[in-house]
Design a protein around this motif. Structure first.
Motif, PDB file in Angstrom:
ATOM      1  N   UNK A 104       0.858  -1.048   0.481  1.00  0.00           N
ATOM      2  CA  UNK A 104       0.236   0.082   0.023  1.00  0.00           C
ATOM      3  C   UNK A 104       1.249   1.477   0.211  1.00  0.00           C
ATOM      4  N   UNK A 105       0.610   2.570  -0.745  1.00  0.00           N
ATOM      5  CA  UNK A 105       0.906   3.803   0.190  1.00  0.00           C
ATOM      6  C   UNK A 105       1.723   3.883   0.934  1.00  0.00           C
ATOM      7  N   UNK A 106       0.515   3.946   1.983  1.00  0.00           N
ATOM      8  CA  UNK A 106       0.896   3.610   3.321  1.00  0.00           C
ATOM      9  C   UNK A 106       2.376   3.506   4.137  1.00  0.00           C
ATOM     10  N   UNK A 107       2.638   1.915   3.966  1.00  0.00           N
ATOM     11  CA  UNK A 107       3.705   1.371   3.725  1.00  0.00           C
ATOM     12  C   UNK A 107       4.827   1.996   3.263  1.00  0.00           C
ATOM     13  N   UNK A 108       4.711   2.015   2.324  1.00  0.00           N
ATOM     14  CA  UNK A 108       6.505   2.020   0.418  1.00  0.00           C
ATOM     15  C   UNK A 108       6.434   3.478   1.327  1.00  0.00           C
ATOM     16  N   UNK A 109       5.538   4.073   2.494  1.00  0.00           N
ATOM     17  CA  UNK A 109       5.489   5.456   2.951  1.00  0.00           C
ATOM     18  C   UNK A 109       6.383   5.325   3.818  1.00  0.00           C
ATOM     19  N   UNK A 110       6.143   4.376   4.743  1.00  0.00           N
ATOM     20  CA  UNK A 110       7.203   4.186   5.959  1.00  0.00           C
ATOM     21  C   UNK A 110       8.402   3.964   5.212  1.00  0.00           C
TER      22      UNK A 110
END
Length: 174
Positions: A104-110
């Motif tokens: 997901x985008x949130x985990x890729x941001x992490x």
């Protein structure tokens, strides 16, 4: 007119869709390997060199982030485009997840915030090797995990599957 429709319907039933399904099933191939080992599908070789726990819980899902470092060797005669949204998937404790469900985008941001690395998206020229990171959201109580590399996005059943367990993970370090 009805006779023509009936004739066309009979023609479709005699091998049209069934033959296509059969051909698809015959082309599916899965190459299995384990964490740290290399495996090849056609002229593409994949090695998962790291599986890391950054100790991050995703706020909206309460799933844990897992970082993978992946190396891909392209021994084909053409440039191959590989990215996390088209060429990877995950199976967690026997349940298969398509990329949009786990990468997901949130985990890729992490991943970006942790290492300053973008997720794996690369054109790999013929005869060259590329390494990069993926980040997935997974159930924090998982026992087994499989990372799937799917070389041909039009044939999602043919893939390299890398199996690992929770014990294969190391702590992510900045």
């Amino acid at each position: 007119m009805l006779g023509l429709l009936a004739l066309m319907a009979v023609g479709c039933d005699q091998g049209g869709s069934n033959q296509s399904v059969k051909e698809t099933e015959e082309t599916y191939q899965e190459v299995n390997t384990f964490y740290g080992e290399s495996a090849s599908f056609g002229d593409m070789t994949v090695t998962v060199t790291k599986v890391e726990n950054p100790k991050i819980t995703m706020p909206n899902t309460n799933k844990m982030a897992v970082f993978f470092e992946v190396t891909i060797d392209n021994e084909t005669k053409e440039t191959v485009t590989t990215n996390y949204l088209n060429n990877f998937a995950v199976t967690v404790d026997g349940t298969y997840y398509e990329p949009a469900q786990c990468f997901t985008i949130p985990v890729m941001k992490e991943l970006y915030d942790f290492y300053g690395n973008e997720a794996f998206t690369d054109e790999i020229p013929a005869g060259e090797t590329s390494s990069g990171y993926l980040a997935a959201e997974v159930d924090p109580d998982f026992e087994t995990l499989q990372l799937h590399y799917i070389p041909k996005t039009t044939d999602r059943g043919s893939r390299i599957t890398v199996s690992l367990t929770r014990n294969d993970m190391t702590e992510a370090k900045k």
